[in-house]
Design a protein around this motif. Structure first.
Motif, PDB file in Angstrom:
ATOM      1  N   UNK A  85      39.190  45.268  38.574  1.00 53.23           N
ATOM      2  CA  UNK A  85      40.611  45.575  38.690  1.00 53.23           C
ATOM      3  C   UNK A  85      40.856  47.080  38.721  1.00 53.23           C
ATOM      4  N   UNK A  86      40.190  47.799  37.838  1.00 50.20           N
ATOM      5  CA  UNK A  86      40.340  49.267  37.826  1.00 50.20           C
ATOM      6  C   UNK A  86      39.929  49.858  39.173  1.00 50.20           C
ATOM      7  N   UNK A  87      38.787  49.428  39.687  1.00 53.54           N
ATOM      8  CA  UNK A  87      38.297  49.960  40.960  1.00 53.54           C
ATOM      9  C   UNK A  87      39.211  49.552  42.114  1.00 53.54           C
ATOM     10  N   UNK A  88      39.640  48.290  42.121  1.00 54.16           N
ATOM     11  CA  UNK A  88      40.479  47.796  43.222  1.00 54.16           C
ATOM     12  C   UNK A  88      41.827  48.507  43.248  1.00 54.16           C
ATOM     13  N   UNK A  89      42.469  48.628  42.095  1.00 47.11           N
ATOM     14  CA  UNK A  89      43.786  49.273  42.090  1.00 47.11           C
ATOM     15  C   UNK A  89      43.669  50.753  42.426  1.00 47.11           C
ATOM     16  N   UNK A  90      42.572  51.365  42.032  1.00 47.04           N
ATOM     17  CA  UNK A  90      42.356  52.770  42.406  1.00 47.04           C
ATOM     18  C   UNK A  90      42.165  52.892  43.923  1.00 47.04           C
ATOM     19  N   UNK A  91      41.357  51.997  44.481  1.00 45.62           N
ATOM     20  CA  UNK A  91      41.137  52.011  45.935  1.00 45.62           C
ATOM     21  C   UNK A  91      42.447  51.778  46.679  1.00 45.62           C
ATOM     22  N   UNK A  92      43.197  50.783  46.272  1.00 44.92           N
ATOM     23  CA  UNK A  92      44.444  50.464  46.955  1.00 44.92           C
ATOM     24  C   UNK A  92      45.476  51.575  46.793  1.00 44.92           C
ATOM     25  N   UNK A  93      45.514  52.189  45.632  1.00 43.31           N
ATOM     26  CA  UNK A  93      46.486  53.240  45.384  1.00 43.31           C
ATOM     27  C   UNK A  93      46.106  54.571  45.995  1.00 43.31           C
ATOM     28  N   UNK A 114      38.259  36.007  44.435  1.00 46.81           N
ATOM     29  CA  UNK A 114      36.839  36.306  44.274  1.00 46.81           C
ATOM     30  C   UNK A 114      36.220  35.349  43.265  1.00 46.81           C
ATOM     31  N   UNK A 115      35.217  34.578  43.665  1.00 46.23           N
ATOM     32  CA  UNK A 115      34.555  33.699  42.701  1.00 46.23           C
ATOM     33  C   UNK A 115      33.942  34.525  41.566  1.00 46.23           C
ATOM     34  N   UNK A 116      34.020  34.041  40.327  1.00 49.97           N
ATOM     35  CA  UNK A 116      33.489  34.807  39.196  1.00 49.97           C
ATOM     36  C   UNK A 116      32.046  35.267  39.377  1.00 49.97           C
ATOM     37  N   UNK A 117      31.243  34.461  40.040  1.00 50.21           N
ATOM     38  CA  UNK A 117      29.838  34.840  40.226  1.00 50.21           C
ATOM     39  C   UNK A 117      29.674  36.003  41.215  1.00 50.21           C
ATOM     40  N   UNK A 118      30.736  36.383  41.899  1.00 45.45           N
ATOM     41  CA  UNK A 118      30.678  37.501  42.852  1.00 45.45           C
ATOM     42  C   UNK A 118      31.361  38.771  42.337  1.00 45.45           C
ATOM     43  N   UNK A 119      31.860  38.744  41.103  1.00 43.36           N
ATOM     44  CA  UNK A 119      32.592  39.894  40.562  1.00 43.36           C
ATOM     45  C   UNK A 119      31.718  41.137  40.444  1.00 43.36           C
ATOM     46  N   UNK A 120      30.482  40.984  40.005  1.00 41.41           N
ATOM     47  CA  UNK A 120      29.600  42.152  39.875  1.00 41.41           C
ATOM     48  C   UNK A 120      29.366  42.800  41.232  1.00 41.41           C
ATOM     49  N   UNK A 121      29.147  41.971  42.248  1.00 42.36           N
ATOM     50  CA  UNK A 121      28.953  42.499  43.600  1.00 42.36           C
ATOM     51  C   UNK A 121      30.214  43.206  44.091  1.00 42.36           C
ATOM     52  N   UNK A 122      31.371  42.617  43.815  1.00 43.78           N
ATOM     53  CA  UNK A 122      32.629  43.241  44.216  1.00 43.78           C
ATOM     54  C   UNK A 122      32.797  44.599  43.536  1.00 43.78           C
TER      55      UNK A 122
END
Length: 135
Positions: A85-93, A114-122
């Motif tokens: 979430x921190x990375x995504x909102x920073x990217x979007x903002x 995003x499936x939970x098992x893919x969160x680390x990759x995301x």
């Protein structure tokens, strides 16, 4: 995750609550419903209803004193969601120049898809994008 949690994917709203509990429960002693309501700008009955839903997932537990807390499984998932979430909102903002409310809402929507098992990759891929590196 166990079968109860996998039965229904988490929504952006579910994730918003999980991240609020994670943020508020610094000492892992539990959080009162009213504190969650204040943090999210919602009414207590609305929060109480959602907490009932989250308790059924096994990610949140209700303590005898009336507080709620993330279970071990919920805490581990919240940690992953928080990183993304921190990375995504920073990217979007910052990178896409979305206004803060849109960046936040888009972040929750991305996590919900995003499936939970893919969160680390995301999290890794978002970090690379933020560092301007090729994926």
């Amino acid at each position: 995750m166990d079968g109860a949690t996998n039965a229904k994917p988490l929504t952006g709203t579910n994730i918003r609550y999980i991240l609020a509990i994670h943020r508020l429960d610094v000492g892992r002693q539990g959080v009162r419903c009213i504190d969650i309501a204040r943090a999210l700008g919602l009414r207590k009955p609305t929060v109480h209803s959602m907490l009932g839903t989250l308790i059924k997932t096994g990610l949140v537990a209700h303590d005898h004193g009336g507080a709620v807390r993330l279970t071990e499984q919920g805490w581990a998932l919240a940690e992953q969601y928080a990183d993304c979430f921190r990375a995504a909102t920073r990217l979007f903002g910052e990178t896409l120049a979305l206004p803060a409310p849109e960046a936040v809402n888009t972040g929750y929507a991305l996590l919900a898809e995003t499936p939970p098992e893919r969160l680390a990759e995301l999290a890794t891929r978002l970090g690379l994008l933020l560092a301007n590196k090729a994926i």
